[in-house]
Motif scaffolding. Structure first.
Motif, PDB file in Angstrom:
ATOM      1  N   HIS A 197       0.840  -1.209   0.000  1.00  0.00           N
ATOM      2  CA  HIS A 197       0.000   0.000   0.000  1.00  0.00           C
ATOM      3  C   HIS A 197       0.876   1.261   0.000  1.00  0.00           C
ATOM      4  O   HIS A 197       0.652   2.187  -0.776  1.00  0.00           O
ATOM      5  N   ASN A 198       1.872   1.278   0.878  1.00  0.00           N
ATOM      6  CA  ASN A 198       2.734   2.468   0.974  1.00  0.00           C
ATOM      7  C   ASN A 198       3.516   2.700  -0.320  1.00  0.00           C
ATOM      8  O   ASN A 198       3.780   3.834  -0.711  1.00  0.00           O
ATOM      9  N   ALA A 199       3.899   1.588  -0.980  1.00  0.00           N
ATOM     10  CA  ALA A 199       4.655   1.711  -2.231  1.00  0.00           C
ATOM     11  C   ALA A 199       3.783   2.340  -3.322  1.00  0.00           C
ATOM     12  O   ALA A 199       4.273   3.065  -4.187  1.00  0.00           O
ATOM     13  N   ALA A 200       2.468   2.068  -3.258  1.00  0.00           N
ATOM     14  CA  ALA A 200       1.544   2.620  -4.265  1.00  0.00           C
ATOM     15  C   ALA A 200       1.274   4.100  -4.012  1.00  0.00           C
ATOM     16  O   ALA A 200       0.721   4.792  -4.865  1.00  0.00           O
ATOM     17  N   ASN A 201       1.626   4.573  -2.813  1.00  0.00           N
ATOM     18  CA  ASN A 201       1.597   5.997  -2.477  1.00  0.00           C
ATOM     19  C   ASN A 201       0.232   6.646  -2.660  1.00  0.00           C
ATOM     20  O   ASN A 201      -0.006   7.370  -3.605  1.00  0.00           O
ATOM     21  N   SER A 202      -0.666   6.374  -1.735  1.00  0.00           N
ATOM     22  CA  SER A 202      -2.037   6.889  -1.885  1.00  0.00           C
ATOM     23  C   SER A 202      -2.270   8.170  -1.089  1.00  0.00           C
ATOM     24  O   SER A 202      -3.380   8.656  -1.011  1.00  0.00           O
ATOM     25  N   GLY A 203      -1.231   8.692  -0.440  1.00  0.00           N
ATOM     26  CA  GLY A 203      -1.444   9.889   0.365  1.00  0.00           C
ATOM     27  C   GLY A 203      -1.582   9.588   1.843  1.00  0.00           C
ATOM     28  O   GLY A 203      -1.485  10.471   2.682  1.00  0.00           O
ATOM     29  N   THR A 204      -1.838   8.330   2.195  1.00  0.00           N
ATOM     30  CA  THR A 204      -1.859   7.928   3.604  1.00  0.00           C
ATOM     31  C   THR A 204      -0.764   6.895   3.814  1.00  0.00           C
ATOM     32  O   THR A 204      -0.737   5.878   3.118  1.00  0.00           O
ATOM     33  N   ARG A 205       0.114   7.151   4.772  1.00  0.00           N
ATOM     34  CA  ARG A 205       1.204   6.201   5.035  1.00  0.00           C
ATOM     35  C   ARG A 205       0.877   5.398   6.296  1.00  0.00           C
ATOM     36  O   ARG A 205       0.555   5.977   7.333  1.00  0.00           O
ATOM     37  N   PHE A 206       0.962   4.089   6.194  1.00  0.00           N
ATOM     38  CA  PHE A 206       0.654   3.221   7.326  1.00  0.00           C
ATOM     39  C   PHE A 206       1.928   2.642   7.933  1.00  0.00           C
ATOM     40  O   PHE A 206       2.880   2.339   7.207  1.00  0.00           O
ATOM     41  N   ILE A 207       1.923   2.487   9.255  1.00  0.00           N
ATOM     42  CA  ILE A 207       2.975   1.746   9.952  1.00  0.00           C
ATOM     43  C   ILE A 207       2.267   0.681  10.777  1.00  0.00           C
ATOM     44  O   ILE A 207       1.249   0.960  11.422  1.00  0.00           O
ATOM     45  N   LEU A 208       2.788  -0.528  10.739  1.00  0.00           N
ATOM     46  CA  LEU A 208       2.167  -1.645  11.454  1.00  0.00           C
ATOM     47  C   LEU A 208       3.066  -2.084  12.596  1.00  0.00           C
ATOM     48  O   LEU A 208       4.281  -2.206  12.428  1.00  0.00           O
ATOM     49  N   GLY A 209       2.478  -2.298  13.757  1.00  0.00           N
ATOM     50  CA  GLY A 209       3.266  -2.804  14.878  1.00  0.00           C
ATOM     51  C   GLY A 209       2.433  -3.758  15.719  1.00  0.00           C
ATOM     52  O   GLY A 209       1.204  -3.792  15.615  1.00  0.00           O
ATOM     53  N   GLY A 210       3.118  -4.544  16.555  1.00  0.00           N
ATOM     54  CA  GLY A 210       2.381  -5.470  17.408  1.00  0.00           C
ATOM     55  C   GLY A 210       3.263  -5.999  18.514  1.00  0.00           C
ATOM     56  O   GLY A 210       4.461  -5.710  18.580  1.00  0.00           O
ATOM     57  N   SER A 211       2.654  -6.803  19.375  1.00  0.00           N
ATOM     58  CA  SER A 211       3.383  -7.314  20.534  1.00  0.00           C
ATOM     59  C   SER A 211       4.453  -8.324  20.117  1.00  0.00           C
ATOM     60  O   SER A 211       5.523  -8.391  20.719  1.00  0.00           O
ATOM     61  N   VAL A 212       4.170  -9.127  19.066  1.00  0.00           N
ATOM     62  CA  VAL A 212       5.152 -10.094  18.536  1.00  0.00           C
ATOM     63  C   VAL A 212       4.887 -10.217  17.037  1.00  0.00           C
ATOM     64  O   VAL A 212       3.936  -9.626  16.529  1.00  0.00           O
ATOM     65  N   VAL A 213       5.744 -10.985  16.316  1.00  0.00           N
ATOM     66  CA  VAL A 213       5.412 -11.352  14.926  1.00  0.00           C
ATOM     67  C   VAL A 213       5.042 -12.835  14.950  1.00  0.00           C
ATOM     68  O   VAL A 213       5.846 -13.679  15.321  1.00  0.00           O
ATOM     69  N   LEU A 214       3.805 -13.104  14.555  1.00  0.00           N
ATOM     70  CA  LEU A 214       3.274 -14.474  14.681  1.00  0.00           C
ATOM     71  C   LEU A 214       3.531 -15.307  13.430  1.00  0.00           C
ATOM     72  O   LEU A 214       3.600 -14.790  12.332  1.00  0.00           O
ATOM     73  N   ASN A 215       3.663 -16.623  13.644  1.00  0.00           N
ATOM     74  CA  ASN A 215       3.371 -17.595  12.599  1.00  0.00           C
ATOM     75  C   ASN A 215       2.344 -18.543  13.231  1.00  0.00           C
ATOM     76  O   ASN A 215       1.961 -18.360  14.391  1.00  0.00           O
ATOM     77  N   SER A 216       1.893 -19.562  12.496  1.00  0.00           N
ATOM     78  CA  SER A 216       0.809 -20.384  13.053  1.00  0.00           C
ATOM     79  C   SER A 216       1.266 -21.114  14.325  1.00  0.00           C
ATOM     80  O   SER A 216       0.507 -21.277  15.280  1.00  0.00           O
ATOM     81  N   LYS A 217       2.532 -21.511  14.357  1.00  0.00           N
ATOM     82  CA  LYS A 217       3.059 -22.232  15.521  1.00  0.00           C
ATOM     83  C   LYS A 217       2.965 -21.362  16.782  1.00  0.00           C
ATOM     84  O   LYS A 217       2.521 -21.822  17.841  1.00  0.00           O
TER      85      LYS A 217
END
Length: 565
Positions: A526-546
């Protein structure tokens, strides 16, 4: 290069203003924060000749070295520092903390510095692990706490919230912004983190967050992993997400020791978009295209290797010696990617993941309960399918059809219990209690909202390019709603008397319970497409299914012993 460059800037400033030989002293959290942003060779260039952990330091005096401490401002770290300052090993002490110090903590440090070795005490707000330019994690231990009501373990719930608030505050202090804050109404823990963050930013430390106002305030949205339990349960087919799902990534490092014959220098490899051009270009590519691109890279390397064999003159020799470091680096890079892709191909074949994944994607993206029941039953009967894949299939079916087909669901529970003794079907029921349809806010399957129903029908008619990557995380819809100003106040209320006019240009979405690399990819594209809104994603951990299943099992175990949930 938003987050990574912020952290790199902090570390660079810490080290470059202190001339001479240095030792860098970190704690168990800041070691991750530094290692994803700075390589060892870069630290060497800044004259850092030794890196130690504050917990396990030697007693040997080294007065010729200057100590640069970079620690989280926890009471444990302050006590360790107090003891080390009482009996100093180094000539100078430069103390940097990754977040806001309390006045009492500064007082303790001042009282301990009887020999006046401390040169400076500063706050550098790199209190988050910037794994990609728009993706950060807090690497929180005891991540399962978010699934439990506060009454079960109030101290752990409090320290979980405190760490989340510190991390979010660190990101906004580094960005020099103060956001308006919204949260997911159905999640108590998201509400608590949002309210405590607002209290910090607007009351306790309002002076610190008093940055120059932008026309439209940035937005912080705090949401709960349980609103989209599907994304962390799915198999992944794009490079970065797939490596994490099948092998595991920790702080941008991949441990390859368990794979057969791997050379000594390849036992742990770095997978960073900052340090590896091939990975940066391919991290979001699907597995098929990735295979083609790796073949191209191997061919290019073979060409270079051939030309290096053809050394006839002194000039050729000099040229070879000059280019040798680059050649060695390229060789290491080629063998790293080939090793990982070979290992992933082996796992895909062994666990029959193409077969399993096709059904997973159907369960996540398309209706059709009868066909889904038949497909899941067949896979449960298939001897080649592993226990954990059977469990995930039943979970995905249960999340989708818990209300529509309770009878068939019971049949699948019984079959799972008989086929996979290790997994009791109670875990699937616990998932439904945690993240079933009655608990969720978002339109996870696009079947509540008329607009989404129409969109899904259109997608069904058009067909999909790739059956294995047709799933879009719920986060995609949430981002679209924010861009179009359609995120409902009822579902995502504001904290305090703030509200937002106009479209925010900067949005930080924090997922309590953890992010996935599939969601990070959605944000990056999304950010690479440059729509005028920039998003940053964060969380407590990075999950996989395990990791997601481990959190679920741990929360179930605790709630059984407390029988409250």
């Amino acid at each position: 290069m938003v987050l990574i460059s912020l952290v790199r800037d902090y570390i660079g400033r810490m080290l470059q203003d202190i001339p001479g030989m240095k030792v860098l002293i970190l704690d168990s959290q800041t070691v991750s924060i530094v290692s994803v942003a700075y390589s060892q060779s870069e630290l060497l260039q800044k004259e850092v000749f030794l890196v130690e952990l504050v917990d396990s330091m030697s007693k040997e005096p080294m007065a010729h070295l200057k100590a640069v401490y970079f620690l989280r401002p926890t009471s444990e770290n302050i006590q360790k520092l107090r003891r080390q300052l009482a009996n100093p090993r180094f000539g100078e002490y430069h103390l940097f903390f990754s977040n806001i110090l309390k006045i009492t903590q500064i007082q303790v440090l001042a009282d301990s510095d009887e020999q006046e070795v401390v040169q400076q005490v500063q706050e550098f707000f790199a209190d988050f692990c910037a794994i990609d330019p728009y993706h950060f994690t807090l690497n929180m231990h005891m991540n399962h706490i978010y699934m439990l009501p506060t009454v079960i373990d109030p101290p752990s719930a409090q320290s979980f919230c405190d760490r989340a608030v510190d991390g979010i505050a660190g990101v906004f202090l580094a960005l020099k912004r103060r956001p308006v804050i919204r949260y997911q109404r159905t999640s108590d823990i998201a509400k608590r983190i949002a309210q405590e963050t607002a209290k910090l930013m607007y009351e306790q430390e309002s002076g610190l967050f008093d940055f120059r106002r932008t026309e439209i305030s940035p937005l912080l949205l705090v949401i709960d992993r349980r609103d989209d339990p599907v994304t962390p349960l799915l198999n992944q087919w794009t490079y970065q997400a797939m490596v994490h799902e099948l092998i595991g990534i920790q702080d941008n490092k991949v441990d390859l020791r368990h794979i057969g014959k791997v050379p000594q220098d390849q036992q742990e490899v770095v997978l960073s978009s900052e340090q590896d051009a091939f990975f940066k270009a391919n991290m979001y590519e699907n597995f098929g295209d990735l295979g083609m691109n790796i073949k191209r890279m191997v061919d290019e390397f073979q060409q270079i290797a051939k030309s290096n064999q053809n050394i006839q003159t002194i000039e050729d020799m000099a040229k070879f010696v000059d280019n040798y470091p680059e050649y060695r680096k390229m060789q290491g890079n080629v063998s790293k990617h080939v090793t990982m892709v070979t290992e992933m191909s082996r796992i895909v074949e062994e666990r029959k993941l193409m077969l399993v994944s096709e059904t997973e994607q159907e369960l996540a993206c398309n209706g059709g309960q009868v066909a889904a029941f038949e497909a899941v039953t067949n896979l449960l009967n298939n001897e080649s399918v592993s226990d954990v894949d059977r469990l995930r299939l039943v979970m995905l079916y249960a999340l989708r059809y818990e209300k529509e087909s309770p009878v068939q669901l019971m049949q699948l529970f019984n079959k799972l219990a008989s086929r996979s003794a290790k997994y009791k079907s109670g875990l699937v029921q616990f998932l439904l209690k945690q993240a079933g349809v009655d608990k969720r806010t978002g339109d996870l399957y696009g079947n509540r909202d008329l607009l989404n129903i129409a969109r899904n029908m259109a997608r069904g008619l058009k067909g999909v390019e790739n059956v294995y990557t047709q799933h879009q995380p719920l986060l995609f819809q949430t981002m679209e709603s924010i861009i179009k100003g359609r995120l409902r106040d009822v579902d995502y209320p504001f904290v305090g008397n703030h509200f937002q006019q106009g479209r925010p240009q900067e949005v930080v979405i924090f997922i309590v319970g953890g992010t996935t690399y599939e969601e990070a990819r959605t944000v990056a594209l999304h950010n690479a497409a440059n729509s005028g809104t920039r998003f940053i994603l964060g969380g407590s951990v990075v999950l996989n299914s395990k990791h997601f299943l481990k959190d679920l099992e741990e929360a179930q175990r605790i709630s059984r012993t407390n029988s409250v949930v």
